[in-house]
Motif scaffolding. Structure first.
Motif, PDB file in Angstrom:
ATOM      1  N   VAL A 178       0.854  -1.194   0.000  1.00  0.00           N
ATOM      2  CA  VAL A 178       0.000   0.000   0.000  1.00  0.00           C
ATOM      3  C   VAL A 178       0.886   1.238   0.000  1.00  0.00           C
ATOM      4  O   VAL A 178       1.885   1.306   0.727  1.00  0.00           O
ATOM      5  N   GLN A 179       0.522   2.197  -0.826  1.00  0.00           N
ATOM      6  CA  GLN A 179       1.217   3.488  -0.826  1.00  0.00           C
ATOM      7  C   GLN A 179       0.150   4.577  -0.772  1.00  0.00           C
ATOM      8  O   GLN A 179      -0.797   4.551  -1.575  1.00  0.00           O
ATOM      9  N   VAL A 180       0.282   5.471   0.181  1.00  0.00           N
ATOM     10  CA  VAL A 180      -0.680   6.573   0.287  1.00  0.00           C
ATOM     11  C   VAL A 180       0.073   7.897   0.347  1.00  0.00           C
ATOM     12  O   VAL A 180       1.241   7.959   0.735  1.00  0.00           O
ATOM     13  N   LYS A 181      -0.638   8.922  -0.043  1.00  0.00           N
ATOM     14  CA  LYS A 181      -0.072  10.261   0.073  1.00  0.00           C
ATOM     15  C   LYS A 181      -0.912  10.984   1.115  1.00  0.00           C
ATOM     16  O   LYS A 181      -2.146  11.022   1.018  1.00  0.00           O
ATOM     17  N   VAL A 182      -0.252  11.534   2.122  1.00  0.00           N
ATOM     18  CA  VAL A 182      -0.980  12.262   3.155  1.00  0.00           C
ATOM     19  C   VAL A 182      -0.700  13.746   2.973  1.00  0.00           C
ATOM     20  O   VAL A 182       0.452  14.165   2.919  1.00  0.00           O
ATOM     21  N   SER A 183      -1.750  14.512   2.811  1.00  0.00           N
ATOM     22  CA  SER A 183      -1.563  15.954   2.669  1.00  0.00           C
ATOM     23  C   SER A 183      -2.615  16.663   3.523  1.00  0.00           C
ATOM     24  O   SER A 183      -3.406  16.005   4.198  1.00  0.00           O
ATOM     25  N   ARG A 184      -2.623  17.981   3.435  1.00  0.00           N
ATOM     26  CA  ARG A 184      -3.616  18.723   4.221  1.00  0.00           C
ATOM     27  C   ARG A 184      -5.032  18.349   3.797  1.00  0.00           C
ATOM     28  O   ARG A 184      -5.969  18.429   4.565  1.00  0.00           O
ATOM     29  N   ARG A 185      -5.158  17.917   2.542  1.00  0.00           N
ATOM     30  CA  ARG A 185      -6.498  17.562   2.052  1.00  0.00           C
ATOM     31  C   ARG A 185      -6.924  16.163   2.480  1.00  0.00           C
ATOM     32  O   ARG A 185      -8.017  15.725   2.176  1.00  0.00           O
ATOM     33  N   GLY A 186      -6.028  15.443   3.141  1.00  0.00           N
ATOM     34  CA  GLY A 186      -6.374  14.104   3.593  1.00  0.00           C
ATOM     35  C   GLY A 186      -5.488  13.047   2.957  1.00  0.00           C
ATOM     36  O   GLY A 186      -4.400  13.358   2.483  1.00  0.00           O
ATOM     37  N   MET A 187      -5.985  11.810   2.957  1.00  0.00           N
ATOM     38  CA  MET A 187      -5.174  10.704   2.438  1.00  0.00           C
ATOM     39  C   MET A 187      -5.670  10.310   1.049  1.00  0.00           C
ATOM     40  O   MET A 187      -6.872  10.234   0.811  1.00  0.00           O
ATOM     41  N   ALA A 188      -4.714  10.054   0.167  1.00  0.00           N
ATOM     42  CA  ALA A 188      -5.078   9.571  -1.165  1.00  0.00           C
ATOM     43  C   ALA A 188      -4.257   8.326  -1.475  1.00  0.00           C
ATOM     44  O   ALA A 188      -3.072   8.240  -1.133  1.00  0.00           O
ATOM     45  N   LEU A 189      -4.902   7.365  -2.093  1.00  0.00           N
ATOM     46  CA  LEU A 189      -4.200   6.121  -2.433  1.00  0.00           C
ATOM     47  C   LEU A 189      -3.328   6.354  -3.663  1.00  0.00           C
ATOM     48  O   LEU A 189      -3.817   6.850  -4.685  1.00  0.00           O
ATOM     49  N   THR A 190      -2.056   6.013  -3.560  1.00  0.00           N
ATOM     50  CA  THR A 190      -1.209   6.138  -4.756  1.00  0.00           C
ATOM     51  C   THR A 190      -0.865   4.780  -5.352  1.00  0.00           C
ATOM     52  O   THR A 190      -0.637   4.683  -6.542  1.00  0.00           O
ATOM     53  N   ASN A 191      -0.826   3.727  -4.534  1.00  0.00           N
ATOM     54  CA  ASN A 191      -0.639   2.402  -5.113  1.00  0.00           C
ATOM     55  C   ASN A 191      -1.133   1.309  -4.173  1.00  0.00           C
ATOM     56  O   ASN A 191      -1.227   1.514  -2.963  1.00  0.00           O
ATOM     57  N   PHE A 192      -1.446   0.182  -4.785  1.00  0.00           N
ATOM     58  CA  PHE A 192      -2.023  -0.924  -4.033  1.00  0.00           C
ATOM     59  C   PHE A 192      -1.812  -2.212  -4.822  1.00  0.00           C
ATOM     60  O   PHE A 192      -1.942  -2.201  -6.045  1.00  0.00           O
ATOM     61  N   GLY A 193      -1.473  -3.279  -4.138  1.00  0.00           N
ATOM     62  CA  GLY A 193      -1.375  -4.550  -4.856  1.00  0.00           C
ATOM     63  C   GLY A 193      -1.213  -5.724  -3.907  1.00  0.00           C
ATOM     64  O   GLY A 193      -0.730  -5.584  -2.780  1.00  0.00           O
ATOM     65  N   ALA A 234      -5.417  -5.628   3.416  1.00  0.00           N
ATOM     66  CA  ALA A 234      -4.317  -4.666   3.342  1.00  0.00           C
ATOM     67  C   ALA A 234      -4.137  -3.866   4.628  1.00  0.00           C
ATOM     68  O   ALA A 234      -3.388  -2.885   4.646  1.00  0.00           O
ATOM     69  N   ALA A 235      -4.780  -4.284   5.722  1.00  0.00           N
ATOM     70  CA  ALA A 235      -4.743  -3.486   6.952  1.00  0.00           C
ATOM     71  C   ALA A 235      -3.318  -3.212   7.431  1.00  0.00           C
ATOM     72  O   ALA A 235      -2.947  -2.055   7.679  1.00  0.00           O
ATOM     73  N   ILE A 236      -2.520  -4.262   7.560  1.00  0.00           N
ATOM     74  CA  ILE A 236      -1.158  -4.083   8.094  1.00  0.00           C
ATOM     75  C   ILE A 236      -0.310  -3.258   7.128  1.00  0.00           C
ATOM     76  O   ILE A 236       0.424  -2.349   7.547  1.00  0.00           O
ATOM     77  N   ALA A 237      -0.456  -3.532   5.829  1.00  0.00           N
ATOM     78  CA  ALA A 237       0.297  -2.761   4.832  1.00  0.00           C
ATOM     79  C   ALA A 237      -0.094  -1.281   4.898  1.00  0.00           C
ATOM     80  O   ALA A 237       0.747  -0.393   4.755  1.00  0.00           O
ATOM     81  N   PHE A 238      -1.374  -1.020   5.136  1.00  0.00           N
ATOM     82  CA  PHE A 238      -1.829   0.367   5.261  1.00  0.00           C
ATOM     83  C   PHE A 238      -1.197   1.040   6.488  1.00  0.00           C
ATOM     84  O   PHE A 238      -0.719   2.179   6.425  1.00  0.00           O
ATOM     85  N   GLY A 239      -1.197   0.330   7.615  1.00  0.00           N
ATOM     86  CA  GLY A 239      -0.573   0.872   8.832  1.00  0.00           C
ATOM     87  C   GLY A 239       0.887   1.207   8.577  1.00  0.00           C
ATOM     88  O   GLY A 239       1.400   2.230   9.046  1.00  0.00           O
ATOM     89  N   LEU A 240       1.562   0.350   7.819  1.00  0.00           N
ATOM     90  CA  LEU A 240       2.974   0.586   7.491  1.00  0.00           C
ATOM     91  C   LEU A 240       3.135   1.763   6.538  1.00  0.00           C
ATOM     92  O   LEU A 240       4.124   2.491   6.600  1.00  0.00           O
ATOM     93  N   ALA A 241       2.152   1.928   5.656  1.00  0.00           N
ATOM     94  CA  ALA A 241       2.226   3.000   4.649  1.00  0.00           C
ATOM     95  C   ALA A 241       2.099   4.384   5.284  1.00  0.00           C
ATOM     96  O   ALA A 241       2.392   5.390   4.643  1.00  0.00           O
TER      97      ALA A 241
END
Ligand SMILES: Nc1ncnc2c1ncn2[C@@H]1O[C@H](COP(=O)(O)OP(=O)(O)OP(=O)(O)O)[C@@H](O)[C@H]1O
Ligand SMILES: [Mg+2]
Length: 354
Positions: free
Chosen positions: A18-33, A339-346
């Motif tokens: 899991v790859q996410v981008k965290v910004s002021r606007r919130g979280m956005a998913l950038t990759n998943f597999g 993907a819970a654990i991968a998300f926590g790591l992301a």
């Protein structure tokens, strides 16, 4: 501030990324597999087939056009020991020294064989004590997982304990309410990780030797089919019970899924009881289920009936914006709990301590 890492959860049946981008606007998913891992690549938490894991990670990264190099990974099972300690309040070198002493007292491995870390949970209680979480992981196992990441062309920059990644996932994904105590159970293929979080702080962690393979084994022996056949029946049966169209599976499969769910729920209940017997004035307000085997629909029902605590399937992407032009949204939604654990790591950043 450092960017978030790529979250990589290396499991015995599949790699989750899991790859996410965290910004002021919130979280956005950038990759998943999710990429399957050949059987026996990891046995009892130990890497047995390094090449297969490296190939799986390489294949996955190229298939999903992964960008970025820094990864956060997790270790779990027998390789990790987590202890919550109450000691006199102290800090600085005195605390470091005390922790070294605690490692020798509490960790049944030679000091040279483990990497250790600690986190202060409560700096000072009214009684002048402090609460510290001590984590020790086998150096050899941590090294094996890091080498998989390196040989696939990435950099392991954070190593976490899976129990904490799980807690981090729920905290970042849905949040904890003040004063609330919740149990989070990630049900994988070979084992399950239970983490109880009180007021946002970890209070109890335990790995349990039940998971998806418990179901597959039961189907394999009762219906005299191969492991692959049993696995297909299991997933087919789970999908059908969840109301989606699926290949026809023998009626017996549904009975077995229900029966094994009772057995798994009983195992979870034993640990919940163990915790609750010890914790004064505590009641659990909910149980979150995640991991691939949380997708067996009979399990949440069995656990809720037995524990009388509301059980929810944890969707880490609930508050994450997902671009439907980039992601297959149905696939993502169906597999989000995996993907819970991968998300926590992301959500980790380079330099974060584990
Ligand atoms: N739709 C589904 N229905 C039922 N079971 C499923 C489904 N999808 C995955 N599973 C099961 O979930 C398990 C895989 O989940 P997960 O990826 O969380 O495990 P893992 O991390 O590889 O294993 P472990 O944590 O034990 O090393 C397998 O047993 C698989 O059969
Ligand atoms: Mg797992």
């Amino acid at each position: 501030m450092a960017k978030q890492c790529i979250g990589l959860d290396i499991g015995t049946s599949a790699i989750k990324l899991v790859q996410v981008k965290v910004s002021r606007r919130g979280m956005a998913l950038t990759n998943f597999g999710i990429e399957p891992v050949p059987p026996q690549s990891i046995v009892d938490g130990v890497v047995m087939n390094h090449r297969a894991l490296v190939d799986a990670l390489r294949n996955l990264a190229s298939r999903i056009h992964l960008r970025g190099k820094s990864m956060a990974i997790a270790v779990s099972g027998n390789a990790v020991i987590i202890k919550r300690l109450t000691i006199p309040a102290m800090d600085g070198p005195a605390l470091e020294e005390q922790m070294e002493w605690e490692v020798r007292q509490n960790i049944p491995f030679s000091r040279d064989d483990v990497v250790v870390d600690h986190e202060v949970l409560v700096q000072q209680t009214p009684q002048g004590q402090m609460e510290v979480m001590l984590v020790a992981a086998k150096r050899e196992v941590v090294g094996q997982y890091m080498q998989v990441v390196r040989d696939a062309g990435f950099q392991p920059v954070v190593v976490d304990a899976a129990a904490f990644s799980l807690q981090n996932a729920v905290e970042g994904g849905v949040g904890f309410s003040p004063g609330e105590t919740v149990a989070i159970v990630n049900v994988g293929a070979t084992f399950s990780t239970m983490s109880i979080v009180q007021d946002g702080l970890p209070t109890f962690n335990r790995d349990l030797g039940v998971g998806g393979n418990t179901y597959t084994e039961a189907i394999r022996t009762r219906l005299a089919v191969s492991t692959d056949g049993a696995e297909a029946y299991k997933v087919g049966g789970a999908i059908a019970a969840a109301g989606a169209a699926a290949d026809v599976v023998p009626q017996e499969v549904h009975h077995i899924l229900a029966q094994v769910s009772e057995q798994v729920a009983e195992e979870f209940q034993r640990s919940l009881d163990f915790y609750l017997n010890d914790a004064v004035d505590t009641h659990l307000s909910r149980i979150y289920l995640s991991g691939g085997s949380a997708l067996v629909p009979q399990l949440p029902k069995a656990l809720q009936d037995r524990s009388r605590i509301p059980v929810e399937i944890f969707d880490p992407f609930m508050r994450v914006s997902v671009d439907p032009r980039r992601f297959h949204v149905d696939y993502l939604r169906a597999n989000a709990p995996v993907a819970a654990i991968a998300f926590g790591l992301a959500l980790r950043r380079a330099g974060d301590s584990a």
